[in-house]
Write an enzyme that holds these catalytic residues in place. Structure first.
Site, PDB file in Angstrom:
ATOM      1  N   LYS A   1       0.842  -1.190   0.000  1.00  0.00           N
ATOM      2  CA  LYS A   1       0.000   0.000   0.000  1.00  0.00           C
ATOM      3  C   LYS A   1       0.881   1.245   0.000  1.00  0.00           C
ATOM      4  O   LYS A   1       0.577   2.235  -0.655  1.00  0.00           O
ATOM      5  CB  LYS A   1      -0.905  -0.026   1.236  1.00  0.00           C
ATOM      6  CG  LYS A   1      -1.900   1.100   1.267  1.00  0.00           C
ATOM      7  CD  LYS A   1      -2.744   1.023   2.510  1.00  0.00           C
ATOM      8  CE  LYS A   1      -2.186   1.849   3.652  1.00  0.00           C
ATOM      9  NZ  LYS A   1      -2.044   3.286   3.386  1.00  0.00           N
ATOM     10  N   ARG A   2       1.980   1.162   0.727  1.00  0.00           N
ATOM     11  CA  ARG A   2       2.893   2.312   0.800  1.00  0.00           C
ATOM     12  C   ARG A   2       3.474   2.682  -0.569  1.00  0.00           C
ATOM     13  O   ARG A   2       3.677   3.840  -0.870  1.00  0.00           O
ATOM     14  CB  ARG A   2       4.015   2.054   1.809  1.00  0.00           C
ATOM     15  CG  ARG A   2       3.850   2.907   3.066  1.00  0.00           C
ATOM     16  CD  ARG A   2       4.831   2.550   4.144  1.00  0.00           C
ATOM     17  NE  ARG A   2       4.553   1.232   4.693  1.00  0.00           N
ATOM     18  CZ  ARG A   2       5.416   0.216   4.687  1.00  0.00           C
ATOM     19  NH1 ARG A   2       6.618   0.351   4.173  1.00  0.00           N
ATOM     20  NH2 ARG A   2       5.076  -0.941   5.213  1.00  0.00           N
TER      21      ARG A   2
END
Ligand code: GLU
Length: 509
Positions: A266-267
């Protein structure tokens, strides 16, 4: 009789659904549908400390959006209900105890402090985090080291305990993975995993095996990150006496960062500006919102299509597949072993292709929604259909319709006068004033007629049509974008076209 095909997606509801998770669903679903089997959604929520409000509903909503509806689930029920492991708590203990009776598992009474002590005592440079395994269990407080009467008394006095699997010391576990072929593990490398926790809840390892057995799962397809757990699961199938019912395994390749280095997180999406979750997710604790493919403007058909091609192809160059075609052509053996690099530009390409080939009718409601989210109300459905026909080839994301189509329904709040002003003079003003009169008198309000009138008038005014197109576009649209200017005028209608030209002439005074 051959076994009925039954597959499952078994997520832990801990947050937004990563696109890799949706791809796992997709491959399960395609396989089941191709083989005339069942696709089951089972919620693996035995770890209560990781419970996240709303995550389960989010998973179901994502599956619905993608058109990957389960045949059995906590929401729809089914013959093997309940499908939420927390509601099946009472089922698991008997199996853990059965393993103890047959010598494949044992009670462990070590307190958290004792476990901590063990980690400190056995820590070495080569082994900085020693595990509870065949070497260490001999030195700990468990039913292998304590006498039967000591164990009995600890149990009757209600001493907190867990049940651990007793991993064999030197065995090789070999199984055939449908994607990877033969895979082997040395049991010496694997620790004595907890099967039943002190609170009576099973761990994932016990619950996944018991439920796959009880729910008659024929094939277990899951992400590659579960491969290290496979030897534990395979031993449990064997130790519980269910070896003949064990599902076939396939561990799906990872989805990698765009540069190919490591698993896409997600980062990475936050850092590189693209979604990684299927739909918007708001963390209920922090309030942090993460954008999803849906809200970014992806069509579910495109999302499914691009996921299918992350690690699979049908052996030809074909890239655009409908769900029906995917079901027909999918085979788990054609899934690659190697990780698949995620390429956001390519993902957008899939979406643009799907927008191009979708019917106007099928796009209508999602575009109406995108426009309304941007504060643009569609008052006329017929007009919307014409606008979509005219603009859909120019849009990559559904959200692009805000710019490409919004001005048909709502005048732009900003008008790029700076792009007209430097070349604006009395000759141009005279031309546009005359154009208004000419347009007011048009009987057949359609693009070719409007273009003809404009060009003829330009000749009369001794102006080049080329210099007039940009100002006309900005008058109608507000900026330098959009489809053909006369096509725009044709849809806007006489009154609105004339009004918009008039307004900009006035602003240029
Ligand atoms: N509960 C596991 C997960 O969260 C399931 C893994 C499996 O499919 O065995 O992904």
């Amino acid at each position: 009789m051959s076994k009925k095909i039954r597959v499952r997606f078994a997520p832990s509801p801990t947050g937004g659904l990563h696109l890799g998770g949706v791809r796992t669903v997709l491959f399960n679903y395609l396989f089941a549908k191709k083989m005339g089997g069942d696709f089951i959604l089972r919620i693996e929520d035995t770890d209560q400390t990781r419970f996240v409000e709303g995550a389960e509903q989010y998973i179901m909503d994502t599956l619905t959006w993608c058109g990957l509806t389960p045949d059995e689930s906590p929401f729809t029920g089914g013959p093997y209900a309940p499908y939420r492991q927390s509601e099946r708590k009472a089922i698991y203990r008997q199996y853990a105890e059965r393993l103890i009776e047959s010598g494949y598992a044992y009670y462990a009474f070590d307190t958290p402090a004792e476990l901590e002590q063990m980690r400190n005592d056995f820590k070495t440079a080569e082994n900085p985090s020693p595990q509870y395994n065949h070497r260490i269990r001999e030195k700990m407080k468990n039913s292998l080291t304590l006498s039967a009467s000591e164990v009995e008394s600890l149990l009757t006095t209600g001493t907190p305990h867990v049940i651990r699997i007793k991993m064999p010391e030197h065995e090789t576990i070999t199984f055939t993975d449908m994607i990877r072929g033969e895979v082997s593990f040395q049991t010496a490398q694997v620790d004595d995993k907890v099967l039943l926790k002190a609170d009576g809840m099973p761990t994932y390892h016990l619950a996944v095996v018991v439920d796959d057995y009880l729910m008659k799962i024929s094939h277990a397809f899951r992400g590659e990150e579960w491969l290290p757990s496979a030897p534990v699961h395979i031993l449990l199938w064997k130790y519980l006496g269910w070896e003949n019912d064990m599902p076939e395994w396939a561990h799906l390749p990872l989805i990698l960062k765009p540069d190919g280095h490591g698993k896409l997180s997600k980062r990475d999406g936050d850092r590189l500006g693209f979604p990684v979750f299927a739909m918007d997710w708001t963390d209920p604790k922090t309030g942090e919102k993460t954008i999803g493919f849906k809200e970014r403007g992806f069509l579910p058909e495109a999302f499914v299509n691009l996921l299918a091609l992350l690690g699979w192809n049908d052996g030809t160059d074909q890239e655009i597949f409908s769900m029906a075609e995917l079901i027909e052509k999918f085979s788990i053996e054609r899934v690659h072993k190697a990780g698949a690099k995620f390429d956001y530009e390519k993902a957008k390409w899939f979406n643009a292709e799907w927008i191009k080939q979708s019917s106007i009718f099928s796009l209508q409601s999602s575009i109406e929604k995108v426009l309304s989210d941007a504060g643009i109300q569609v008052d006329d459905k017929e007009k919307l259909a014409k606008v979509i026909a005219l603009t859909k080839d120019r849009c990559t994301l559904l959200t692009d319709f805000v710019q490409q189509a919004g001005f048909f329904f709502k005048r732009s709040e900003t008008i790029d006068l700076a792009a007209i002003q430097p070349k604006w003079d009395t000759a141009k003003k005279a031309f546009f004033t005359a154009l208004i009169t000419a347009y007011e008198n048009v009987n057949h309000w359609e693009a070719t007629e409007l273009e003809k009138i404009c060009k003829e008038l330009a000749t009369t005014h001794q102006l080049k049509p080329g210099e007039l197109m940009l100002p006309l576009r900005i008058m109608l649209v507000g900026g330098k974008f959009g489809p053909g200017v006369f096509d725009i005028a044709a849809i806007l209608g006489k009154e609105e076209t004339v009004n918009r030209i008039q307004k900009v002439i006035a602003l240029l005074q």
